[in-house]
Design an enzyme around this catalytic site. Structure first.
Site, PDB file in Angstrom:
ATOM      1  N   THR A 203      42.098  50.878  42.231  1.00 53.93           N
ATOM      2  CA  THR A 203      41.447  49.809  42.999  1.00 53.93           C
ATOM      3  C   THR A 203      40.469  50.352  44.030  1.00 53.93           C
ATOM      4  O   THR A 203      39.491  49.680  44.367  1.00 53.93           O
ATOM      5  CB  THR A 203      42.483  48.906  43.682  1.00 53.93           C
ATOM      6  N   MET A 250      38.725  46.160  45.781  1.00 55.53           N
ATOM      7  CA  MET A 250      39.217  45.005  45.055  1.00 55.53           C
ATOM      8  C   MET A 250      40.516  45.396  44.349  1.00 55.53           C
ATOM      9  O   MET A 250      40.510  46.213  43.433  1.00 55.53           O
ATOM     10  CB  MET A 250      38.196  44.551  44.022  1.00 55.53           C
ATOM     11  N   HIS A 251      41.600  44.788  44.783  1.00 52.97           N
ATOM     12  CA  HIS A 251      42.904  45.149  44.228  1.00 52.97           C
ATOM     13  C   HIS A 251      43.300  44.217  43.068  1.00 52.97           C
ATOM     14  O   HIS A 251      43.174  44.558  41.896  1.00 52.97           O
ATOM     15  CB  HIS A 251      43.959  45.093  45.329  1.00 52.97           C
ATOM     16  N   ASP A 252      43.782  43.035  43.395  1.00 56.05           N
ATOM     17  CA  ASP A 252      44.414  42.169  42.403  1.00 56.05           C
ATOM     18  C   ASP A 252      43.511  41.689  41.265  1.00 56.05           C
ATOM     19  O   ASP A 252      43.996  41.508  40.136  1.00 56.05           O
ATOM     20  CB  ASP A 252      45.046  40.962  43.098  1.00 56.05           C
TER      21      ASP A 252
END
Length: 325
Positions: A203, A250-252
């Site tokens: 991420t 940006m993770h999810d």
């Protein structure tokens, strides 16, 4: 073998989440992708308390014009210890974005029971479901303990969480989702399922930038695209020493993008362990890359991300969702 994902053969998914700025983008992307059939959204205590997570999920569905997707609240605390909450999402969980109070209500059936209901139906139909795990793994761990007979109906668990070859983001060693309930994560990674992990290693390669944020401009007020632009505009960490650039990671959204465009990612197979005892390393995820533990590898851990491709398809699908509303 996993069936190909296509608009004519959509993959059935449950999104287990704690919205959350980046959860919101992951949900909007999934709703804008005909390759995915979102059967339910289940919420868990994580970035913000459970009640706030649940309300945010309802707000996002109303923003997207998809109130047909049910929202089921789940566990309101970790399996052991007290809850911890995210630091970058604001008290309301959506940064500075203000969405109307939801008109729809959450379902009364607990998230774990809804997962079981959907898996039971899939098993009867000889099909499978993919679980997109965007927050602490508490709901999934409880499901595993209560309904081990239904696990064969889970195609994959694709999750955002962990940190392997880089430092943690909440402690020296640990990523937030794992730290929030390491005992649950340990249960999940010991259950013998098929796992894809999108850790901080991945991420942190998907950083926002002015150029990438500009791809989300032009949305009408009140549209998913306009909301996304506002969320991304306030997501910068202002810490290039840590991240290698300005912006924020940006993770999810990588979880739902992975299901639609796996060619944008490269992963390595390893065995995952989660530390539940050490004070210094509590919540740390450890990968056995070279089979030193004697345990069978159990997870594809994403290590490389084609970030421009991720932001491109993310903007394309959220723009499409905005136009269809």
């Amino acid at each position: 073998m996993t069936a190909a994902v296509s608009p004519t053969n959509p993959k059935s998914v449950i999104i287990d989440c704690d919205p959350g700025v980046d959860d919101t983008l992951a949900i909007l992307f999934a709703l804008g992708s005909p390759e995915l059939d979102v059967k339910a959204i289940t919420t868990v205590c994580g970035n913000v308390p459970l009640e706030v997570c649940t309300k945010n999920a309802l707000k996002v569905l109303e923003l997207a014009g998809r109130t047909d997707v049910p929202v089921h609240p789940g566990c309101d605390r970790p399996m052991i210890g007290e809850p911890i909450f995210g630091k970058f999402h604001g008290a309301g969980g959506l940064g500075k974005l203000v969405l109307p109070e939801p008109v729809t209500k959450p379902q009364s059936l607990h998230a774990v029971e809804k997962m079981a209901e959907l898996l039971r139906a899939a098993k009867a139909d000889q099909t499978t479901l993919t679980i997109c795990n965007l927050g602490p793994m508490t709901n999934l761990a409880v499901l595993i303990k209560l309904y081990p007979d239904l696990l064969s109906a889970i195609d994959r668990v694709v999750s955002m969480g962990g940190a392997y070859r880089i430092a943690g983001n909440r402690t020296l060693t640990s990523e937030f989702n794992m730290l929030a309930d390491p005992h649950a994560a340990s249960i999940v990674y010991s259950a013998g399922l098929n796992y894809v992990a999108l850790p901080l290693d991945a991420t942190h390669q998907a950083m926002t930038s002015p150029e990438r944020i500009a791809w989300f401009e032009g949305g009408k007020p009140g549209s998913p695209l306009a909301a996304t632009h506002e969320l991304l505009s306030g997501w910068a960490r202002n810490d290039p020493k840590r991240y290698g650039s300005d912006g924020g990671p940006m993770h999810d959204p990588l979880v739902t993008v992975y299901l639609v465009a796996p060619q944008l990612f490269q992963s390595e197979l390893a065995r995952v362990f989660v530390e539940c005892d050490s004070k210094l390393c509590y919540g740390q995820t450890v990968a056995d890359w070279y089979e030193q533990s004697g345990e069978v590898p159990n997870a594809q851990i994403v290590q490389k991300v084609y970030a421009d491709g991720v932001f491109s398809i993310l903007s394309e699908r959220i723009r499409s969702l905005s136009q269809s509303g």
